[in-house]
Design a protein around this motif. Structure first.
Motif, PDB file in Angstrom:
ATOM      1  N   ASP A  43      41.497 -63.620  40.525  1.00 21.14           N
ATOM      2  CA  ASP A  43      41.826 -62.483  41.368  1.00 21.14           C
ATOM      3  C   ASP A  43      41.006 -62.702  42.634  1.00 21.14           C
ATOM      4  OD1 ASP A  43      42.542 -60.081  42.453  1.00 21.14           O
ATOM      5  OD2 ASP A  43      41.557 -58.850  40.928  1.00 21.14           O
ATOM      6  N   TYR A  45      39.562 -62.453  46.352  1.00 21.99           N
ATOM      7  CA  TYR A  45      39.244 -61.501  47.412  1.00 21.99           C
ATOM      8  C   TYR A  45      38.741 -62.248  48.633  1.00 21.99           C
ATOM      9  CZ  TYR A  45      39.315 -57.368  44.359  1.00 21.99           C
ATOM     10  OH  TYR A  45      39.687 -56.355  43.529  1.00 21.99           O
ATOM     11  N   THR A  79      43.430 -60.260  47.752  1.00 24.98           N
ATOM     12  CA  THR A  79      43.033 -58.885  48.006  1.00 24.98           C
ATOM     13  C   THR A  79      42.062 -58.933  49.175  1.00 24.98           C
ATOM     14  OG1 THR A  79      43.249 -58.319  45.670  1.00 24.98           O
ATOM     15  CG2 THR A  79      41.941 -56.830  47.035  1.00 24.98           C
ATOM     16  N   THR A  80      42.392 -58.247  50.232  1.00 23.20           N
ATOM     17  CA  THR A  80      41.511 -58.242  51.394  1.00 23.20           C
ATOM     18  C   THR A  80      40.788 -56.914  51.492  1.00 23.20           C
ATOM     19  OG1 THR A  80      43.313 -57.537  52.840  1.00 23.20           O
ATOM     20  CG2 THR A  80      42.896 -59.901  52.679  1.00 23.20           C
ATOM     21  N   ARG A  81      39.630 -56.974  52.049  1.00 24.03           N
ATOM     22  CA  ARG A  81      38.808 -55.780  52.261  1.00 24.03           C
ATOM     23  C   ARG A  81      38.285 -55.796  53.685  1.00 24.03           C
ATOM     24  NH1 ARG A  81      36.118 -53.698  47.458  1.00 24.03           N
ATOM     25  NH2 ARG A  81      37.797 -53.387  45.976  1.00 24.03           N
TER      26      ARG A  81
END
Length: 184
Positions: A43, A45, A79-81
């Motif tokens: 997963d 990031y 998944t970017t933040r």
């Protein structure tokens, strides 16, 4: 993604994973997709800054641009933040994308932080900045672990490691130790 280990990456990792996929020269490795493998097993990031850096690498028509375009096509598997100014406490002289990725890895307690900074003293700085030094991995280490687990063919990983040593000047002594440990 439910049970995959969480990995945080910076721009160089993603670009390096995509490079052999888009390199159509006769001496480039073929037969597998390391970027897809990483995006499937973990997963993944990344800070928004990293995708910005990758976007900045597009448009020139060269190999780096092709790799960047490939990463952007696969960006929906990341998944970017938004990591804004939280990196002030990471004043280790690393670039903005690396610093933000380290902050993100610490913030979400990532299982892995994957870097390609092993050729420089930056590797030591990354190690100091991570809360969990056991989470620190390099791209060649991850690829070797994939070969060991039969997620990528051993022959492909070996050829890819040679490719990276020749094209990215990766440390051959380090890569040889990984070969001995995982590919023999």
């Amino acid at each position: 993604m439910d049970n995959e280990p969480v990995a945080v990456v910076d721009a160089n990792v993603l670009l390096n994973l995509a490079t052999p996929v888009v390199d159509d020269r006769p001496d480039s490795p073929s037969g597998a997709d390391p970027l897809k493998s990483v995006l499937t097993v973990y997963d993944v990031y990344a800070p928004n800054t990293v995708l910005g850096e990758i976007g900045d690498a597009t448009g020139s028509g060269d190999l780096l641009s092709a790799a960047a375009e490939t990463v952007l096509l696969a960006a929906d598997h990341l998944t970017t933040r938004d990591v804004a100014e939280e990196t002030d406490d990471l004043d280790y002289g690393l670039d903005d994308g690396e610093s933000r990725a380290i902050w993100l890895a610490n913030e979400i307690d990532a299982d892995l932080f994957i870097t390609d900074e092993f050729n420089t003293s930056n590797y030591l700085l990354v190690s100091m900045a991570l809360h969990d030094r056991n989470a620190l991995f390099t791209t060649p280490h991850v690829l070797c672990k994939f070969a060991e687990a039969s997620l990528l063919p051993v022959e492909y990983v070996s050829a890819t490691l040679t490719y990276y040593c020749e094209t990215k000047a990766w440390d051959e002594a380090y890569v040889d130790q990984l070969r001995k440990k995982y590919l023999s």
